[in-house]
Structure formats: C-alpha cells, structure tokens
Design an enzyme around this catalytic site. Structure first.
Site, PDB file in Angstrom:
ATOM      1  N   HIS A  81      70.568 100.537  81.895  1.00  0.00           N
ATOM      2  CA  HIS A  81      70.493  99.105  82.222  1.00  0.00           C
ATOM      3  C   HIS A  81      70.891  98.261  81.016  1.00  0.00           C
ATOM      4  CE1 HIS A  81      68.009  99.305  86.019  1.00  0.00           C
ATOM      5  NE2 HIS A  81      67.961 100.551  85.595  1.00  0.00           N
ATOM      6  N   HIS A 116      71.990  97.786  88.704  1.00  0.00           N
ATOM      7  CA  HIS A 116      72.043  96.329  88.638  1.00  0.00           C
ATOM      8  C   HIS A 116      73.461  95.909  88.255  1.00  0.00           C
ATOM      9  CE1 HIS A 116      67.450  96.379  87.927  1.00  0.00           C
ATOM     10  NE2 HIS A 116      67.739  96.205  89.204  1.00  0.00           N
ATOM     11  N   GLU A 150      67.703 100.872  78.028  1.00  0.00           N
ATOM     12  CA  GLU A 150      68.076  99.458  78.056  1.00  0.00           C
ATOM     13  C   GLU A 150      68.914  99.126  76.829  1.00  0.00           C
ATOM     14  OE1 GLU A 150      67.318  97.085  80.258  1.00  0.00           O
ATOM     15  OE2 GLU A 150      65.597  97.850  81.403  1.00  0.00           O
ATOM     16  N   GLU A 201      74.770  94.121  85.027  1.00  0.00           N
ATOM     17  CA  GLU A 201      74.473  94.724  83.718  1.00  0.00           C
ATOM     18  C   GLU A 201      75.656  95.580  83.264  1.00  0.00           C
ATOM     19  OE1 GLU A 201      69.702  94.479  84.689  1.00  0.00           O
ATOM     20  OE2 GLU A 201      70.569  96.448  84.301  1.00  0.00           O
TER      21      GLU A 201
HETATM   22 ZN   LIG Z   1      68.504  96.436  85.147  1.00  0.00          ZN
END
Ligand SMILES: [Zn+2]
Length: 504
Positions: free
Chosen positions: A329, A231, A402, A234
């Site tokens: 992420h 992504h 994350e 990010e």
């Molecule tokens: Zn992500």
C-alpha cells in the site's frame, strides 16, 4: 465516463460534490461572458484517459482555477487521486490551481508534499517544489482543506501538454505492457496466469516466480505471496511491486538463490478496474476491497474472490507452506516505508512478527521500524493481512507494507528525502533481498549496512511490546514522522531545477 464539453460554469463555489460526475473531457475554460473564439491561454483540461481523474474546473481569474476531484465510481466518500492534462497555454502563463474538494483532511501536504508534473518535452515525472504548494482550511469552500499550487506554463508550443497527478501514476496498461515483455523472454522460472477477469473484463494476473524444479510436487516448498494495488490510488505500490518482480527474475545471485528455494506468487494489481478508472480507494462498484476479505462475492468483488480462493487452495495443498503474505500500500499521512502486522495471543508468535521488519530495516535506509505497528482493530478485520493472519498456520507472517506518498528520513541527513519512482522501485528490490536474509540464503552476498546506518537503526529498536496496543501507534499521532526527526525539516524544497527544467 462522460465528459462535460460545455463551457465552464464560473463563479458558483456552492454546488456540492454530488455535482461532480465523470471526468472533464477536453474541457475549454473561458472567462465568464466571453463569446469570441478560443484563444491561447484559454486552458483546456482533460482527464478522459486511463487513470485520469478531474471532475470539474471553475474559472476564478485568468490566473486562478478551482479544481474538483471526481469521486470514486459509486462511492462519493473518496476524493483524493487526481490526474489530468492542461494544454492551449500561453507562453509564461502563471496560474494557481486550487484542489478544493479532497475527502481527507490529514495529509502529507501539511508536511510539504506536492503534486507531480510532466510535459510532452519533459516526459519524466517530477515533484513540484514544496515552496509553491499551500494546504489550508478555506472559508470559500465550506472550510474544506484546499491544496493550492502555483505553476508557470513556460512553453506554449502547440504540442506541449502538461500532466499533473497526485503521485507518480502507474496504469493498468503499463503493467500489462511490462508483463507482456517479461513473458516474451520465455524464462523457465516465470509463469503468468489469468486468475479471473474483472467486472469490466480486465485481467487479474497471477505470477509465479521460482526455479522450474519447484513446480513439481515432490517435496515441501515455501511460498511467499505478495499482492499490490488493492487501493487503486496508491500508485507507489505498483512501483514497488515492479521492483520486486524485476529483481526476482534478474540474474542477481540473490535472485537466483531465492528462486531456487522459494516459490514467489505475485498478484501485482488486485483492483485493475479501480486503477483504470482513476479511483483512489474503491473498485468500479464502489467497494473498498480491502474490507471484504472475509466474504468476497464472486460478482461484486471478483478479483478478491478469485485471489482468496487461490490462496485457500495453496493453503490446503500439503506440498506448500504459505510462509508470508505481504500486501503493498501507500500511506497518505506518514513518512518512510514501514509495516503493519498482527497481534496474536501467543506471545512467541507475536514476537516473531517483528523479525522480518527488523531485517528489512538493515536492507533499506528508508524503512522505519519506529513506524511499524501491530494491531487488531475491528475496522481492519476485513483486510487481507488480518484475514489471512487468522487462518494461515501459526508459522506464517502476514503484513501490510506501507510506503509514504511523500518522503523518508534516512537518519543520515537532517532533511527528509522525497520519494521518486526509482526509490519506490528500490523498495521492491530490498523487500526481495530481505527474504534471502530471513531464510539465511547466501548471507555473504548481502551487502552490510554502513556503520552510520547501523547506528541509526540501533536507535530505532525500541521494545516491541511497547507497541502492542489496539491502536496503531503510528497513525494515532499526527506528529510522528518515522524516525523522530523534527517536523520542520520536512518543509525544505526539493533540489533546484536544472536548466531545461520548469520555471516554478
Ligand atoms: Zn491502502
């Protein structure tokens, strides 16, 4: 990426998001009806540079501007990442910028997150103080959530350019420069390969970090596979990946023992075109690549296709065991660093998934086991973690790592601590060190957690089975915040600026 060099179209707040195409290009914003020569204080906005994103600027008053995020290329649904410059400012010009077309409503802006700023004379990114940032539903913008922030352009020197971004940027070129530098050292435990080229002919890099004897196929090797930046908005993920790589190639005794025992494979940037273009979620062609692992196409998702093929080859190599897959992420609504894992029908396998996150807790004050969750959502079936969890051996572990776009609670101070580039990088180091703990490599080298930290972590350890649900427990509740500290403390401002600092 054509820019709009025309004069600002002022006042019309009603043109839809579809009107936002391409980035503003040295876009000079005049007051409506102004016909004279441009003056100092007529702001010039620009986003025609790598990872830049700003689609449109509306003049409201001399002190207020509406800003429109440019949607992801070929996918107007995603409008979050922004990164632009402002110049031609008047000394002490105070402005309010309203970012008016975010595609998300739930956001850490509610908790006090703020954009980052740097300028020519102050090249280090810093967060704008929370107290000057407002996030609210705005009747002028179809009740969209609007993020407004006040800023003072304190220096009007000709060369002073101000940069604003959603989070600490990390461009494709920065990665290339960093990898070039490492390559020049000619380390015998570091190998850089080209996996494929992107649609726009950028490099998809694959790094192998391991002691040279592990390159030969004479006995079974353990593989840890790490990917990041699928992504593109990010950017904290790239700071983590860099921390991970830099630690592994360092002379640190733990790094050495890790290289001796494990083969590390890293794809630092899975979506180079998306990063270059300043997208938030998608590739050049508008695909969320983290939903296409099941059947990536070589022409529509070439980076994913190549990475998956490479992983499948590793998987079928009898000399190699892929023990871990970790995809990195950043999270836009939660605090702390945490993991998502898979649910397996085999209870023992499921329970074992909790071991690594618990070890990570001991190494990283910002890691939250409370936010760590395990799920089998249908909507996440196309993610790397879910897909690989379904095909790798039952002894393997697949996680999404994350990290908050904003802050973490460390259990020691009541106030949350906003992340910086340095503390994002530290996560990468702690991730690497946790593999040493997991494999019990030189445990005497690993620093023990402080007494207070250990006590705090103990509190966090609730029964794993409680979290075994089909919904991600952490994301389903907007009031959860990592470690159970009170939300109100999240609103406190970042430390006071120093003397040479901006006058916020
Ligand atoms: Zn992500």
């Amino acid at each position: 990426m054509m820019g709009d060099a025309k004069r600002a179209d002022s006042g019309s707040s009603d043109s839809g998001d579809d009107a936002v195409v391409g980035n503003v290009n040295k876009h000079l914003v005049y007051p409506p009806g102004y016909t004279g020569k441009p003056k100092k204080g007529h702001l010039i906005f620009d986003a025609c540079f790598e990872s830049g994103n700003l689609g449109r600027v509306d003049y409201i008053t001399e002190h207020e501007y509406d800003l429109f995020v440019r949607p992801d290329t070929c996918n107007p649904r995603f409008r979050v990442w922004f990164y632009f410059t402002v110049e031609n400012v008047k000394a002490d010009q105070r402005v309010i910028f309203n970012v008016v077309n975010f595609s998300k409503t739930k956001s850490l802006y509610r908790e006090g997150m703020s954009p980052v700023v740097k300028s020519t004379s102050r090249p280090k990114w810093q967060r704008i103080p929370s107290k000057t940032v407002y996030y609210y539903r705005c009747p002028d913008h179809r009740k969209n959530y609007v993020m407004s922030f006040a800023f003072c352009f304190d220096r009007a020197d000709e060369n002073e350019v101000y940069y604003f971004a959603y989070s600490y940027p990390y461009t494709y070129t920065r990665l290339q420069v960093h990898l070039d530098r490492i390559e020049k050292k000619q380390l015998n435990f570091f190998k850089r390969e080209l996996l494929t080229l992107t649609v726009q002919q950028r490099r998809l890099d694959l790094l192998t970090i391991t002691s040279p004897e592990n390159f030969c196929e004479d006995e079974k090797r353990k593989v840890v596979f790490v990917t990041g930046r699928v992504h593109p908005g990010e950017s904290p993920a790239s700071h983590i990946v860099q921390g991970f790589i830099d630690f592994l190639i360092s002379n640190h005794p733990i790094a050495r023992v890790l290289r001796d025992n494990i083969v590390f494979k890293v794809v630092p940037m899975l979506n180079p075109d998306g990063v270059y273009l300043g997208n938030y979620r998608c590739s050049l062609m508008g695909f969320d690549l983290n939903r296409h692992w099941q059947d990536p196409s070589p022409w529509a998702h070439p980076t994913l296709h190549a990475t998956k093929q490479y992983l499948m080859n590793l998987h079928s190599n009898p000399w190699l065991d892929i023990d871990f897959y970790v995809d990195i992420h950043a999270h836009s609504t939660l605090s702390n660093c945490f993991m998502y894992g898979n649910i397996y029908d085999d209870e023992d396998r499921f329970q074992r998934q909790a071991v690594f996150p618990r070890l990570m807790c001991n190494n990283a004050e910002d890691f939250s086991f409370a936010n760590t969750a395990f799920n089998r959502d249908v909507v996440k079936a196309g993610t790397g973690r879910r897909f690989l969890g379904g095909i790798l051996d039952e002894s393997s572990y697949c996680y999404t790592l994350e990290v908050s776009f904003y802050n973490y609670f460390n259990g020691l101070s009541a106030n949350p601590i906003p992340y910086t580039e340095e503390t994002y990088t530290r996560i990468g180091r702690n991730l690497a060190k946790t593999f040493a703990d997991y494999y019990k490599l030189s445990p005497q080298m690993v620093p023990k957690p402080t007494a207070a930290g250990a006590q705090f972590k103990e509190k966090e350890k609730t029964s794993l089975s409680k979290r075994k649900s089909n919904r991600v427990s952490a994301t389903s509740s907007s009031s959860s915040n990592g470690n159970g500290n009170s939300r109100s403390s999240a609103l406190s401002p970042v430390p006071k600026p120093k003397s040479r600092d901006y006058r916020f």
